[in-house]
Structures are given as structure tokens and as C-alpha cells.
Design a protein around this motif. Structure first.
Motif, PDB file in Angstrom:
ATOM      1  N   GLN A 169      -8.531  32.003  -0.641  1.00 33.66           N
ATOM      2  CA  GLN A 169      -7.639  32.332   0.484  1.00 33.66           C
ATOM      3  C   GLN A 169      -7.189  33.792   0.404  1.00 33.66           C
ATOM      4  O   GLN A 169      -7.156  34.501   1.413  1.00 33.66           O
ATOM      5  N   TRP A 185     -15.881  28.638   4.951  1.00 36.48           N
ATOM      6  CA  TRP A 185     -16.209  27.213   4.810  1.00 36.48           C
ATOM      7  C   TRP A 185     -15.467  26.697   3.590  1.00 36.48           C
ATOM      8  O   TRP A 185     -15.368  27.373   2.569  1.00 36.48           O
ATOM      9  N   ASN A 186     -14.920  25.498   3.729  1.00 37.03           N
ATOM     10  CA  ASN A 186     -14.251  24.848   2.605  1.00 37.03           C
ATOM     11  C   ASN A 186     -14.419  23.351   2.752  1.00 37.03           C
ATOM     12  O   ASN A 186     -14.445  22.820   3.875  1.00 37.03           O
ATOM     13  N   ARG A 187     -14.539  22.655   1.594  1.00 42.20           N
ATOM     14  CA  ARG A 187     -14.698  21.195   1.634  1.00 42.20           C
ATOM     15  C   ARG A 187     -13.573  20.550   2.436  1.00 42.20           C
ATOM     16  O   ARG A 187     -13.789  19.649   3.227  1.00 42.20           O
ATOM     17  N   THR A 188     -12.344  21.049   2.214  1.00 36.65           N
ATOM     18  CA  THR A 188     -11.195  20.557   2.968  1.00 36.65           C
ATOM     19  C   THR A 188     -10.888  21.591   4.053  1.00 36.65           C
ATOM     20  O   THR A 188     -10.293  22.637   3.774  1.00 36.65           O
ATOM     21  N   PRO A 189     -11.340  21.327   5.296  1.00 36.73           N
ATOM     22  CA  PRO A 189     -11.272  22.363   6.330  1.00 36.73           C
ATOM     23  C   PRO A 189      -9.847  22.842   6.627  1.00 36.73           C
ATOM     24  O   PRO A 189      -9.649  24.015   6.963  1.00 36.73           O
ATOM     25  N   SER A 190      -8.855  21.971   6.458  1.00 37.51           N
ATOM     26  CA  SER A 190      -7.481  22.352   6.843  1.00 37.51           C
ATOM     27  C   SER A 190      -6.966  23.549   6.036  1.00 37.51           C
ATOM     28  O   SER A 190      -6.046  24.241   6.478  1.00 37.51           O
ATOM     29  N   ARG A 191      -7.576  23.814   4.868  1.00 32.95           N
ATOM     30  CA  ARG A 191      -7.114  24.951   4.075  1.00 32.95           C
ATOM     31  C   ARG A 191      -7.470  26.283   4.731  1.00 32.95           C
ATOM     32  O   ARG A 191      -7.038  27.337   4.284  1.00 32.95           O
ATOM     33  N   ASP A 198      -6.688  26.829   7.947  1.00 34.18           N
ATOM     34  CA  ASP A 198      -5.857  26.942   9.163  1.00 34.18           C
ATOM     35  C   ASP A 198      -5.164  28.301   9.305  1.00 34.18           C
ATOM     36  O   ASP A 198      -5.256  28.935  10.353  1.00 34.18           O
TER      37      ASP A 198
END
Ligand code: NDP
Length: 286
Positions: A16, A32-38, A40
């Protein structure tokens, strides 16, 4: 002129901070991240979240990866190996030198180049030239992407071997963890005796100012000169025994200094009681 662009894969605190540094410098950033909300907060600042790792890889030649370990690197890249060809992967994930070399070969097998990185700052240091990152891998790739790498930190290039940056990083972290745990253990003994960490701070800063010792010992280590003219392991065993007993008497788990005491004792038992502490570099050899 078109804006410079980069793909950032992995949005832990480090990824980040890296993506934010690229946005600060006007880059077009694909994430791109496994947990897309990170993603935001970064998307709100203008970054683009790719719909898949394949799309993220195809978006840019330079892909900066910052993940927990190389297992995570493979878990992600194996989803789209066909999109790796022609990419330069600045892999700033820390792991062992062997893993870094293996990953560089695996990426080469898919037509990609790995630049291995070992970041020497916590996330708040990203974006500052005062912080540095070890890099190794093809010099040509590092030079081609130097401007983008320097957005993150200054570049400390070590050589072509893709394991070298990981090796330097792990050596530094070895020193960092063991040194820092020594500090925390000492502060635990201080607290157990009613001395606050802030009260002891000025003494800790003086005690941990190792520069003199580091510079004094380095040429002796290189020369294999373990002459006990200023210190010796026998004295160190007595000294650490007192440290262990003080911790015990204070109700503090002594296992940190006890582990070092055990190492010193092994040195004495191997006949190095009158040799300098530097002889530990021989004692620990397997
Ligand atoms: P984190 O461990 O928080 O990184 C987590 C990232 O890895 C997230 O993007 C996470 O995805 C992803 N991830 C982990 N496992 C998997 C998996 N199996 N599949 C897919 N994605 C996975 O670490 P940091 O961000 O703090 O650091 C990143 C790297 O930088 C590490 O190698 C660390 O050692 C190094 N480093 C960190 C420093 C620091 O102070 N933080 C300092 C210097 C180096 P998700 O969000 O979905 O969980």
C-alpha cells in the motif's frame, strides 16, 4: 509524454505504501490483491484495480510485488503464467536467497525477468531517498527501471546473482531481530524492577551504540584474528551468568540471554575460553 506506469501486486502495509508513493509521483498505477477491498483507498486516489492477476500483469512491463513470502508469490503468479512473458518483476517480497534464486529461474522459464529486492525500511520510509533497498539481478533490468525503483527508496545494487539481495537482507534482519530482542528483554527486566522504558531509554541508546565494536571487530573477523586482548569468552560466560540470574531474580524469563550464555559456554568448551568474542563466528559454523 505519456505518464509512467507500474503494476503493484500485494497490498499489505508495504504494498500500500509503495502504490501510494507511485500515485504521489504521478504514475498510472494498476493494482491487484487477493483481498480486493485493500485497494479501496488507493482506487479512491486514482489507482486502477485489475479484475484479475492476468490483467494486472498484462497492464505494465514493470510489476512490483510485495507479499508475505514466496509461497504467496507462486500462489498468485501460477494463476496466470501465460501473462508473465516480457514482464520485469521487481520482487520485493522477503524470503531466503535460495527461494529468490529459484523464483528467478522459474520466472525466466516463463519469459520474465526477476529483480530481487530487500526493503530496508518500514512502510512509512517508502517514498524517501533516505531509505534504501538492496537489489540484485540483471544490471540492465535494474538500470532500465531505476527511475521507478527510486520512487520507492534509493537503490543499493549488489550484483547479478538474484539471491544476493535476499542474502544481504536476511543478514541484516538476523542482526536486527537479535539486537532488538536484546533491547526488549532488557526493558522487561527494567520494568520488572519499577524502571520505566522511557526512564531507561537514554542508557539503552548509549549501550546499543555499537559502531565502535562493529568497526573494531570487522577486520579481525576477516583476518581470523580472535586474539583475546580486549575481551574473551571466559569473561563473557561470567558476565552473562550474572545477566541470567538478574533476570530470574526479577521474575523475567531468562531464555534470551540464556541462549547466548549457552553459545558462549560451547565456545569455552571447544577450547576458546581465552579467545575474543569474535571466535563465535567460528563456533557457530556447521
Ligand atoms: P504482509 O504479510 O502484510 O503482506 C501481505 C500481502 O501478501 C497481502 O497483499 C496479502 O494478501 C498477500 N498474501 C499473503 N499470503 C498470500 C497468499 N497465500 N496468496 C495471495 N496473497 C497472499 O506484509 P507487508 O506488507 O508488511 O510486507 C510485505 C513484504 O515486505 C514482506 O515480505 C516483508 O517481509 C517485507 N518487508 C516488510 C516490512 C514492514 O515493516 N512491513 C519492512 C521490510 C520488508 P491479502 O491482503 O489478501 O491478505
Amino acid at each position: 509524454m505519456s505518464r509512467p506506469s507500474v503494476t503493484v501486486v500485494g497490498l499489505g502495509p508495504m504494498g500500500q505504501a509503495m502504490a501510494a508513493a507511485y500515485l504521489d509521483r504521478g504514475y498510472e498505477v494498476t493494482l491487484w490483491n487477493r483481498t480486493p477491498s485493500r485497494a479501496d483507498a488507493l482506487v479512491a486516489r486514482g489507482a486502477r484495480l485489475a479484475a484479475s492477476i492476468e490483467a494486472a500483469l498484462r497492464a505494465n512491463e514493470l510489476v512490483v510485488m510485495s507479499l508475505t513470502d514466496y509461497e504467496a508469490v507462486y500462489a498468485i503468479l501460477r494463476q496466470a503464467p501465460q501473462a508473465l512473458s516480457g514482464r520485469t518483476v521487481a520482487n520485493l517480497t522477503s524470503d531466503t536467497p535460495a527461494q529468490a534464486r529459484e523464483a528467478a529461474a522459474w520466472l525466466a522459464g516463463h519469459g520474465a525477468v526477476q529483480i530481487t529486492g530487500g526493503v530496508q525500511t518500514p512502510p512509512p520510509g517508502i517514498g524517501s531517498a533516505d531509505a534504501a533497498t538492496y537489489y540484485s539481478g540483471p544490471a540492465e533490468a535494474v538500470e532500465r527501471h531505476r527511475a521507478a525503483l527510486e520512487v520507492l527508496t534509493s537503490v543499493d545494487y549488489l550484483g547479478e546473482d538474484p539471491g544476493l539481495a535476499a542474502l544481504y537482507y536476511q543478514i541484516g534482519i538476523d542482526m536486527f531481530w537479535t539486537g532488538l530482542v536484546g533491547y526488549l528483554h532488557g526493558q522487561a527486566v527494567a520494568l520488572a524492577n519499577g524502571i520505566s522504558a522511557e526512564r531507561f531509554l537514554e542508557h539503552a541508546v548509549k549501550t546499543l551504540d555499537f559502531k565502535y565494536f562493529l568497526e573494531f571487530y570487522a577486520p579481525r573477523i576477516d583476518a581470523g584474528n580472535h586474539e583475546g586482548d580486549v575481551d574473551n569468552l571466559g569473561m563473557a560466560v561470567a558476565s552473562l551468568s550474572h545477566v541470567v540470574r538478574t533476570a530470574e531474580d526479577s521474575g523475567v524469563d531468562p531464555s534470551v540471554p540464556a541462549a547466548i550464555l549457552e553459545l558462549f559456554r560451547r565456545g569455552v568448551e571447544s577450547g576458546r575460553g581465552r579467545d575474543s568474542l569474535t571466535s563465535l563466528t567460528e563456533v557457530v559454523k556447521r
